[in-house]
Write an enzyme that holds these catalytic residues in place. Structure first.
Site, short mmCIF file in Angstrom:
data_model
loop_
_atom_site.label_atom_id
_atom_site.label_comp_id
_atom_site.label_asym_id
_atom_site.label_seq_id
_atom_site.Cartn_x
_atom_site.Cartn_y
_atom_site.Cartn_z
N GLU A 205 0.85 -1.37 0.19
CA GLU A 205 -0.14 -0.31 0.02
C GLU A 205 0.49 1.51 -0.27
O GLU A 205 0.25 1.99 -0.34
CB GLU A 205 -0.92 0.15 0.78
CG GLU A 205 -2.19 -1.41 0.82
CD GLU A 205 -3.02 -1.31 -0.61
OE1 GLU A 205 -2.65 -0.45 -1.07
OE2 GLU A 205 -2.95 -2.18 -0.03
N HIS B 234 1.86 2.33 -3.15
CA HIS B 234 0.86 2.95 -4.04
C HIS B 234 0.98 4.28 -3.80
O HIS B 234 0.73 5.70 -4.55
CB HIS B 234 -0.63 2.50 -3.62
CG HIS B 234 -1.10 0.75 -3.97
ND1 HIS B 234 -1.29 0.83 -5.26
CD2 HIS B 234 -1.29 -0.44 -4.08
CE1 HIS B 234 -1.34 -0.30 -5.89
NE2 HIS B 234 -1.55 -0.83 -4.57
#
Length: 172
Positions: free
Chosen positions: A83, A86
């Protein structure tokens, strides 16, 4: 389940472990790129089938506590860098690249030394309420939200046989 001080302590401890790992990941990216990235906020609001999500414009990372509890070490070592990557890619390229494209894959491999993967192996929480649909080849189970959409006219098609899914009313 009502929140008790024991639950709240466990949630607080899990969130702190996740935040610490996210900060480590941001620091690794800072060192690798020679650039100061803006760290994202973290919370345990993720529900459903996703282990985590990056809300790019909000600079927010949401993590699934149900999945974290299954294997905290694996979760922290795989989901958190996934994550954070990202967010790093978004802060470099904006929204002009694919979510799991070559830029994201490069961050996973070169910055974190992790083989990029879009999927996880954690169990998903059981659905509270399930609605049965069928096609030509199998049964499908819909969540309440998906069932409501289907009843309002949204048409769902099986990925296998490409036929339209039909509701099976088990109360008849």
């Amino acid at each position: 389940m009502p929140m008790t001080s024991k639950n709240m302590t466990a949630d607080y401890d899990a969130l702190n472990i996740i935040i610490d790992k996210a900060n480590v990941c941001f620091n690794q990216a800072n060192t690798f790129f020679g650039h100061e990235f803006i760290p994202a906020t973290c919370n345990l609001k993720q529900r459903g089938k996703a282990a985590g999500t990056a809300h790019l414009q909000k600079n927010e990372l949401r993590f699934n506590h149900f999945m974290y509890q299954q294997n905290p070490d694996e979760f922290v070592s795989t989901v958190v860098p996934h994550e954070v990557a990202h967010i790093i890619v978004y802060q470099i390229y904006g929204d002009t690249v694919r979510p799991h494209g070559k830029e994201w894959q490069a961050v996973m491999q070169k910055v974190y030394g992790i083989r990029p993967s879009r999927t996880h192996s954690f169990d998903v929480p059981p659905q509270k309420q399930s609605y049965e649909y069928h096609c030509s080849c199998q049964k499908h189970h819909f969540s309440k939200r998906r069932h409501t959409r289907a009843q309002q006219g949204v048409e769902y098609v099986c990925r296998g046989c490409r036929s339209t899914l039909q509701f099976v009313d088990l109360n008849k």
